[in-house]
Motif scaffolding. Structure first.
Motif, mmCIF file in Angstrom:
data_model
loop_
_atom_site.group_PDB
_atom_site.id
_atom_site.type_symbol
_atom_site.label_atom_id
_atom_site.label_comp_id
_atom_site.label_asym_id
_atom_site.label_seq_id
_atom_site.Cartn_x
_atom_site.Cartn_y
_atom_site.Cartn_z
ATOM 1 N N VAL A 278 57.919 71.276 31.724
ATOM 2 C CA VAL A 278 56.940 70.788 30.928
ATOM 3 C C VAL A 278 56.833 69.403 30.625
ATOM 4 N N PHE A 279 58.032 68.905 30.565
ATOM 5 C CA PHE A 279 57.941 67.240 30.092
ATOM 6 C C PHE A 279 58.302 66.382 31.220
ATOM 7 N N GLN A 280 58.080 66.852 32.309
ATOM 8 C CA GLN A 280 58.384 65.742 33.621
ATOM 9 C C GLN A 280 56.863 65.422 34.185
ATOM 10 N N GLN A 281 55.816 65.927 33.242
ATOM 11 C CA GLN A 281 54.271 65.635 33.837
ATOM 12 C C GLN A 281 53.932 64.755 32.478
ATOM 13 N N ARG A 282 53.138 63.705 32.852
ATOM 14 C CA ARG A 282 52.422 62.799 32.088
ATOM 15 C C ARG A 282 50.819 62.877 32.335
ATOM 16 N N ASP A 283 50.026 63.117 31.655
ATOM 17 C CA ASP A 283 48.759 62.830 32.012
ATOM 18 C C ASP A 283 48.169 61.508 31.805
ATOM 19 N N ILE A 284 47.453 61.004 32.707
ATOM 20 C CA ILE A 284 47.003 59.608 32.315
ATOM 21 C C ILE A 284 45.563 59.785 31.734
ATOM 22 N N PRO A 285 45.397 59.142 30.339
ATOM 23 C CA PRO A 285 44.008 59.611 29.736
ATOM 24 C C PRO A 285 42.858 58.906 30.330
ATOM 25 N N GLU A 286 41.869 59.806 30.502
ATOM 26 C CA GLU A 286 40.715 59.164 31.118
ATOM 27 C C GLU A 286 39.904 58.185 30.132
ATOM 28 N N THR A 287 39.110 57.277 30.723
ATOM 29 C CA THR A 287 38.363 56.346 29.979
ATOM 30 C C THR A 287 36.967 57.205 29.512
ATOM 31 N N PRO A 288 36.969 57.304 28.397
ATOM 32 C CA PRO A 288 35.733 57.707 27.842
ATOM 33 C C PRO A 288 34.499 57.321 28.157
ATOM 34 N N ASP A 289 33.358 57.773 28.313
ATOM 35 C CA ASP A 289 32.022 57.368 28.358
ATOM 36 C C ASP A 289 31.357 57.250 26.870
#
Length: 674
Positions: A278-289
């Motif tokens: 679970v801790f090995q994944q990091r999501d890159i935040p999307e740039t909001p519109d």
């Protein structure tokens, strides 16, 4: 990866942290405690922890230099834990607290300058029955004393107390972040409690300092699922850190090896469990519109302030929003400065017309469907609009806002002003809905704005936001609160200017009283339905009432107050001169505002602090916990007491109990009887 000294630095950044100069949501895992100290496999395990996606480890003891060297080599930072006899009455036996101070001083002498050391937890979950027994205010002040001593020896280290929901009122005023050990097994309960924690924390970051699930009773699949949604919710609700409990199934507690619980991400042999992935994944935040947003800043003679404000707005994350500046009759060159240095801004110049009228002009020319207002003395956070966008996307609210935080003060007067009453504050009806949002951090849909006719031009400098929010609510609209959507709000740098501002607020309140007479008391004070935010952490004070529950066993024990605590003085300025100035300002603010508002001077003395616990005769019952002792009393005709300070009563007699625990696992119960 080995960090340099500069890259290792971790500092608070509003409601978040910066690690190595970059905003980070910390992923932490607890390590130990182990019998006899750290294991000989620490070298390999620290590298495995780093490879698993963690930024830091949290310890329950003070590390040696060799352990910190290993952590640094693995690219980890360390939050140390002060291990001391906190599970007993350390006021009745002062040697317990002396042990804490000695251990702290000795450890800091050796490791305080190590690059891997990020902070200190000065305590962990002092049992609720003991806190009630020892008196909550005294206990809180003892924790604050340990933090003060840490700050004196190592000002660069972050300090906190690892609290838990049963004593959430025990938050130290001088901690750098709010740390809470939370074990909740449903997503809704966990999400709702983090929302609550943001208000308990006040201005500072929220860290989940422990969260875990026992795989022995729940199974590996359920452990993985729960940790997955817990980490995701912590990120979504903007916790500054999430701490998994624990790295290994093997841990030592109260003098023995705990072999009946499997909270680890690895088993006792060191083999990974499925939950580790679970801790090995990091999501890159999307740039909001953010094309729906129009940022509107109104200014008059703001040449010295507007540059920093617009620079911060330009740096915000998100695409498509526009920025409008309404120049309300400036004569100091503000408009020329904006034209020359910020040509991307839509500038509208007006003859002097007042703040409300200027805000209405901004709304009239804006292209967006959401109007986001801030002031020229504010610097919005990089994610200000992105976090407001989140709350509007729920569809529940017509307006929204977040905190306005004072930047770290650089002078004595600025420190006093930041801690004084009278600053713009939001008022909360519950953990998610506001009654009032200050105009320096206020966004509203165009539909709601038009429905109530915008701001009332009668308000020229202040009071317009209060009137605006009251009219929104009267029209049936709801105001949402986004705790991470904050702006840095520069208060007046000098006390004289701050007091002049309070006189202006008094004039605004006079206009509000005329328009909304039913919302004011006969003495001129606003009658809020909700809680007025003060910026400081929610904590027990001498005149607080705590809901302990029957025999002090409520799972969630909280302070019942109407006014939330104010910010405190930072350590650098917390001396007698600053305290004297703050004492004077605290009394002048209501006097000045009351005089302008009602032409009436009312000096309010601070409330007298009551004793939290009556004094009675104390006896000791060795070898038994309080549940057993209370059961025996009940068998002899004692019943639950109605007073929160006592457990049981019989005729005119009362008792209260607390259990002390020792490192060898033994215990004894203290009984106080009238």
């Amino acid at each position: 990866m080995r960090r340099t000294r500069q890259e290792s630095a971790i500092i608070p950044d509003g409601k978040f942290f910066r690690l190595g100069g970059v905003r980070a949501s910390l992923r932490v895992v607890t390590y130990g405690p182990f019998q006899g100290g750290f294991t000989d496999r620490a070298h390999d395990e620290l590298h495995r922890i780093s490879a698993a996606g963690f930024d830091a480890v949290r310890l329950f003891q003070m590390p040696c230099t060799e352990f910190l060297d290993e952590a640094e080599a693995a690219g980890l930072i360390v939050f140390a834990g002060l291990d001391w006899p906190q599970n007993g009455d350390f006021f009745r036996e002062p040697c317990r607290f002396s042990t804490a101070r000695v251990k702290l001083a000795e450890a800091l002498r050796e490791i305080r300058h190590h690059r891997a050391l990020a902070g200190i937890y000065v305590g962990n979950e002092i049992p609720a029955d003991l806190v009630r027994w020892m008196k909550p205010v005294k206990t809180r002040r003892a924790i604050e004393e340990l933090i003060d001593e840490t700050k004196q020896a190592a000002p660069h280290l972050l300090c906190a107390y690892a609290n838990y929901p049963t004593t959430e009122y025990l938050e130290p005023a001088n901690a750098d972040f709010t740390a809470m050990n939370v074990y909740l097994e449903t997503p809704e309960a966990f999400r709702n409690y983090i929302k609550r924690l943001h208000h308990i924390a006040g201005d500072r970051p929220v860290v989940i300092s422990e969260f875990g699930i026992d795989s022995r009773r729940n199974g590996s699949e359920k452990q993985t699922g729960i940790m997955e949604w817990a980490l995701r919710i912590a990120l979504e609700e903007h916790a500054a850190g999430f701490t998994a409990y624990s790295w290994s199934d093997s841990w030592w507690n109260r003098g023995r090896l705990e072999d009946d619980w499997d909270f680890g991400l690895t088993d006792r042999a060191g083999n990974p469990k499925p939950v580790l992935a679970v801790f090995q994944q990091r999501d890159i935040p999307e740039t909001p519109d953010l094309t729906d947003f129009s940022v509107i800043v109104c200014t008059r003679n703001g040449l010295s302030r507007i540059g920093a404000c617009l620079t911060a707005i330009r740096a915000m994350r998100g695409n498509g929003f526009e920025t409008i500046v309404i120049d309300d009759g400036s004569v100091d060159g503000t408009a020329e400065f904006i034209t020359a240095n910020h040509p991307w801004v839509r500038l509208e110049r007006l003859k002097p017309c007042g703040l409300s009228a200027a805000r209405n002009v901004g709304a009239a020319i804006a292209r967006g469907d959401i109007l986001a207002y801030t002031d020229d003395d504010c610097e919005p956070d990089i994610d200000w609009l992105a976090n407001l966008h989140e709350i509007f996307s729920t569809g529940h609210f017509a307006a929204a806002g977040g905190p306005n935080l004072p930047p770290p003060p650089t002078t004595r007067e600025a420190a006093v002003v930041a801690a004084a009453p009278g600053a713009p504050s939001h008022v909360m009806l519950n953990d998610v809905e506001a009654e009032h949002l200050p105009g320096c951090n206020l966004a509203v849909t165009r539909a709601a704005f038009n429905a109530i006719g915008g701001f009332d031009p009668v308000f020229h400098t202040a009071g317009d936001d209060v009137d605006f929010c009251w009219r929104l609510r009267d029209a049936g609209f709801r105001l949402g609160f986004a705790p991470a959507a904050f702006v840095w709000h520069h208060r007046r740098p000098y006390i004289a200017g701050f007091l002049c501002q309070q006189i202006g607020y008094g004039h605004a309140e006079k206009l509000l009283m005329k328009k909304h007479s039913s919302r004011f008391s006969k003495h001129g004070g606003a009658k809020w339905e909700g809680f007025v935010y003060g910026g400081g952490p929610v904590r027990v004070r001498g005149n607080s009432r705590i809901d302990h529950g029957d025999t002090g066993d409520a799972a969630y024990q909280h302070v019942i107050d109407r006014l939330l605590p104010l910010r405190g003085l930072p350590p650098r300025w917390n001396d007698w001169k600053s305290r004297a100035l703050l004492w004077a300002v605290e009394r002048l603010v209501p006097l000045l505002r009351g005089w302008v508002r009602c032409r009436r001077l009312r000096f309010r003395c601070p409330p007298r602090y009551r004793s939290e616990m009556p004094v009675g005769e104390t006896t000791i019952v060795p070898g038994r916990a309080r549940e057993s002792v209370l059961a025996e009393f009940r068998e002899n005709g004692w019943v639950s007491a109605e007073e929160p300070e006592w457990d049981l009563r019989k005729n005119k007699d009362r008792i209260v109990t607390a259990t002390e625990w020792f490192d060898d696992g033994s215990c004894r119960t203290l009984v106080r009887k009238t």
